[in-house]
Design a protein around this motif. Structure first.
Motif, mmCIF file in Angstrom:
data_model
loop_
_atom_site.group_PDB
_atom_site.id
_atom_site.type_symbol
_atom_site.label_atom_id
_atom_site.label_comp_id
_atom_site.label_asym_id
_atom_site.label_seq_id
_atom_site.Cartn_x
_atom_site.Cartn_y
_atom_site.Cartn_z
ATOM 1 N N SER A 21 -18.014 -10.290 9.935
ATOM 2 C CA SER A 21 -16.553 -10.042 10.657
ATOM 3 C C SER A 21 -15.577 -11.082 10.401
ATOM 4 C CB SER A 21 -16.909 -10.135 12.009
ATOM 5 O OG SER A 21 -17.560 -11.188 12.644
ATOM 6 N N GLU A 22 -15.671 -11.952 9.284
ATOM 7 C CA GLU A 22 -14.709 -12.851 8.992
ATOM 8 C C GLU A 22 -13.609 -12.097 8.284
ATOM 9 O OE1 GLU A 22 -16.482 -15.476 11.392
ATOM 10 O OE2 GLU A 22 -14.761 -16.361 10.180
ATOM 11 N N SER A 23 -12.486 -12.761 8.492
ATOM 12 C CA SER A 23 -11.234 -12.224 7.807
ATOM 13 C C SER A 23 -11.151 -12.745 6.303
ATOM 14 C CB SER A 23 -10.085 -12.322 8.554
ATOM 15 O OG SER A 23 -9.802 -13.840 8.562
ATOM 16 N N SER A 24 -10.616 -11.817 5.567
ATOM 17 C CA SER A 24 -10.193 -12.345 4.320
ATOM 18 C C SER A 24 -8.766 -12.917 4.309
ATOM 19 C CB SER A 24 -10.024 -11.173 3.330
ATOM 20 O OG SER A 24 -9.032 -10.239 3.684
ATOM 21 N N ALA A 25 -8.262 -13.690 3.207
ATOM 22 C CA ALA A 25 -7.268 -13.970 3.293
ATOM 23 C C ALA A 25 -6.099 -13.269 3.548
ATOM 24 C CB ALA A 25 -6.967 -14.798 1.820
ATOM 25 N N ALA A 26 -5.088 -13.962 3.998
ATOM 26 C CA ALA A 26 -3.682 -12.990 4.493
ATOM 27 C C ALA A 26 -3.357 -12.279 3.204
ATOM 28 C CB ALA A 26 -2.786 -13.669 5.107
ATOM 29 N N VAL A 27 -3.106 -10.949 3.471
ATOM 30 C CA VAL A 27 -2.488 -10.153 2.387
ATOM 31 C C VAL A 27 -0.827 -10.548 2.116
ATOM 32 C CG1 VAL A 27 -2.043 -7.807 1.339
ATOM 33 C CG2 VAL A 27 -4.060 -8.460 2.686
ATOM 34 N N VAL A 28 -0.216 -10.418 3.266
ATOM 35 C CA VAL A 28 1.016 -10.771 3.424
ATOM 36 C C VAL A 28 1.461 -11.756 4.468
ATOM 37 C CG1 VAL A 28 3.286 -9.734 3.841
ATOM 38 C CG2 VAL A 28 1.465 -8.219 2.618
ATOM 39 N N PRO A 29 2.207 -12.653 4.113
ATOM 40 C CA PRO A 29 2.512 -13.446 5.373
ATOM 41 C C PRO A 29 2.696 -12.582 6.768
ATOM 42 C CG PRO A 29 3.673 -14.021 3.636
ATOM 43 C CD PRO A 29 3.242 -12.837 3.340
ATOM 44 N N GLY A 30 2.145 -13.044 7.753
ATOM 45 C CA GLY A 30 2.068 -12.139 8.725
ATOM 46 C C GLY A 30 1.174 -11.134 8.826
ATOM 47 N N GLU A 31 0.254 -10.781 8.219
ATOM 48 C CA GLU A 31 -0.850 -9.765 8.024
ATOM 49 C C GLU A 31 -2.099 -10.463 7.822
ATOM 50 O OE1 GLU A 31 -1.207 -6.271 5.109
ATOM 51 O OE2 GLU A 31 0.544 -5.910 6.408
ATOM 52 N N VAL A 32 -3.040 -9.864 8.542
ATOM 53 C CA VAL A 32 -4.432 -10.211 8.480
ATOM 54 C C VAL A 32 -5.285 -8.881 8.709
ATOM 55 C CG1 VAL A 32 -6.227 -11.485 9.502
ATOM 56 C CG2 VAL A 32 -4.021 -12.576 9.602
ATOM 57 N N GLN A 33 -6.293 -9.035 7.470
ATOM 58 C CA GLN A 33 -7.348 -7.899 7.403
ATOM 59 C C GLN A 33 -8.480 -8.501 7.999
ATOM 60 O OE1 GLN A 33 -7.220 -6.209 3.455
ATOM 61 N NE2 GLN A 33 -5.380 -5.096 3.996
ATOM 62 N N ILE A 34 -9.150 -7.861 8.762
ATOM 63 C CA ILE A 34 -10.464 -8.091 9.407
ATOM 64 C C ILE A 34 -11.524 -6.961 8.862
ATOM 65 C CG2 ILE A 34 -11.661 -8.647 11.573
ATOM 66 C CD1 ILE A 34 -8.806 -8.917 12.544
ATOM 67 N N ALA A 35 -12.519 -7.387 8.306
ATOM 68 C CA ALA A 35 -13.642 -6.424 7.690
ATOM 69 C C ALA A 35 -14.704 -6.347 9.158
ATOM 70 C CB ALA A 35 -14.305 -6.949 6.474
ATOM 71 N N LEU A 36 -14.851 -5.029 9.403
ATOM 72 C CA LEU A 36 -15.889 -4.889 10.356
ATOM 73 C C LEU A 36 -17.210 -4.542 10.190
ATOM 74 C CD1 LEU A 36 -13.998 -2.318 12.847
ATOM 75 C CD2 LEU A 36 -14.083 -4.674 13.222
#
Length: 193
Positions: free
Chosen positions: A3-18
């Motif tokens: 459930s840890e997130s990956s690195a931010a794709v764009v500044p101000g954006e975060v992706q979280i893998a469920l």
């Protein structure tokens, strides 16, 4: 099952893998995460963040400038909230508390949605601590074990119990009786592991 997130794709954006078997949705400004152990609801600040679900990935995007420290903090906070919600519906959380009775023997029992503490410092009337809905309490010898899917409810129930046994009008260096948190809310060990 990360459930840890990956690195931010764009500044101000975060992706979280469920994790596998966990689903998220946003309805009426409420975020719902559903998994094998139930579901958790939480109000979501739609004015500051945009929420998007694409399969097993949740994307959070800031609607305000990401160069501000407060904005980044909000994004990181919600990233952890979603990760904790996903962890909760997969394995749940557990907090352990220890009953310390040096002067008077205490009797601790769970009754409905409360923990009843009798004979605390020799008091005539019992003290009662509320246990929030969705949290189960169990007395195991000198320990009180709290379990649930929502980390905040487990932690708040533990704080309610600890606050109920706070010493007043006595020297706390001498009277150390009470029920104290010895392990804060943490993910439960999976069964069969």
């Amino acid at each position: 099952m990360s459930s840890e997130s990956s690195a931010a794709v764009v500044p101000g954006e975060v992706q979280i893998a469920l994790p596998e078997g966990v689903h998220a949705r946003l309805e009426n400004e409420t975020l719902t995460v559903q998994g094998p152990h139930g579901e958790i609801h939480r109000a979501f600040p739609v004015g500051a963040l945009r929420f998007n679900v694409q399969g097993p990935t949740v994307t959070l995007t800031l609607l305000v400038g990401s160069e501000r420290k407060k904005a980044r903090s909000l994004l990181n906070t919600w990233e952890r909230h979603i990760a904790n919600m996903a962890q909760g519906v997969v394995s749940g959380f557990e907090a352990r508390m220890k009953v310390v009775a040096a002067h008077f023997p205490m009797k601790v029992a769970v009754k409905e949605h409360s923990l009843v503490i009798e004979n605390f410092l020799g008091e005539k009337y019992p003290r009662t601590a509320s246990i929030l809905p969705g949290v189960e309490a169990k007395v195991d010898g000198e320990f009180v074990i709290l379990t649930g899917t929502d980390i905040e409810r487990v932690g708040q129930s533990a704080a309610n119990i600890e606050r109920t046994t706070k010493i007043r009008d006595y020297d706390p260096r001498v009277f150390q009786d009470g029920i104290y948190i010895v392990e804060r809310a943490r993910p439960r060990a999976t069964e069969g592991a």
